[in-house]
Design an enzyme around this catalytic site. Structure first.
Site, short mmCIF file in Angstrom:
data_model
loop_
_atom_site.label_atom_id
_atom_site.label_comp_id
_atom_site.label_asym_id
_atom_site.label_seq_id
_atom_site.Cartn_x
_atom_site.Cartn_y
_atom_site.Cartn_z
N ASP A 53 -2.14 3.34 -3.44
CA ASP A 53 -0.86 3.57 -2.78
C ASP A 53 -0.76 5.06 -2.45
O ASP A 53 -0.91 5.92 -3.34
CB ASP A 53 0.30 3.18 -3.70
N ASP A 102 6.83 -9.93 0.23
CA ASP A 102 7.30 -9.36 -1.03
C ASP A 102 8.61 -10.03 -1.38
O ASP A 102 9.55 -10.03 -0.56
CB ASP A 102 7.50 -7.85 -0.89
#
Length: 245
Positions: free
Chosen positions: A11, A132
């Site tokens: 990330d 998500d």
């Protein structure tokens, strides 16, 4: 050999390799100043596919760390998939042009159906849909907003539009080291009839082994982030246990 793929995650925020807790930008841990070096490390340890998230891009609505992403894609000898802020065909084409193997469409999958359908029609298997979910409902904009659309309904709809791969994240599990929501992942696979990559909650090797058992039921792999950085999971040992070394 197992068809189950372990995706080590990187990330990227402000050019650094970080992890957020439950997608909260205020709860950030910086693990390394060089995402490129981290990517090299995962490849050296046997990683077969690298998962990148442009956290700045997810917030901005367009790729921000594309120079770093391009450097990783160029230097890696394994495929790279990237998500975070991809909301235009030009952005998708830019990343694919940098050598990215698969792009992940997240927020736009619910907010811009015309764009999502156009990307699926043009690039097909080079696209994954990132869904998500918070309490079963789709979250968008870097998890900052929760919609009124059920995750399974969105997966079913987009499978009908040509989506072949989904990445399912249970936000309640992400970064919490509590194990994956296998039931939710299997439900997503059953609803869509497509391959689902698990994301969020993979904590120990046994989590990967339990997911791998369901590889014939649509679970195509798992994204592993925090557990690799803390040392809870050793990538080389995990791949060996899965019969991939």
């Amino acid at each position: 050999m197992s068809s189950f793929i372990v995706y080590p995650a990187i990330d990227i925020r402000d050019g650094k390799c970080v992890r957020l807790q439950q997608g909260d930008y205020a709860q950030e841990t910086i693990y390394n100043d060089s995402p490129v070096e981290v990517a090299k490390s995962w490849e050296e340890q046997g990683g077969k596919f690298i998962h990148l998230v442009d956290l700045d891009g997810a917030k901005a609505g367009h790729p921000v760390n594309d120079v770093i992403i391009g450097a990783i894609a160029k230097n890696a000898n394994v495929p790279v998939q990237v998500g975070g802020g991809l909301r235009s065909l030009a952005d998708v084409e830019k990343l694919l042009g940098l050598g990215v193997s698969r792009v992940i469409i997240g927020t736009a999958a619910i907010n811009d159906h015309a764009f999502t359908e156009a990307v699926l029609a043009k690039y097909g298997d080079k696209v994954a849909i990132g869904i998500d979910a918070r309490n079963g409902y789709v979250a968008t904009h870097g998890w900052l907003n929760t919609s009124e659309v059920r995750a399974e309904d969105l997966a079913k709809e987009l499978a009908g539009k040509g989506a072949e791969t989904f990445i399912y994240t249970d936000i309640s599990r992400d970064g919490m080291m509590q194990g994956p929501n296998i039931e939710g992942i299997l439900s997503m696979a059953a609803a869509s009839g497509r391959t689902v990559i698990a994301s969020g909650g993979v904590t120990v090797l046994d989590d990967l082994l339990r997911l791998n058992v369901h590889s014939g039921s649509g679970i195509g792999g798992a994204i592993v982030g925090k557990a690799l950085y803390t040392g809870n999971i050793n990538l080389t040992e995990a791949l060996s246990a899965l019969g991939q070394r």
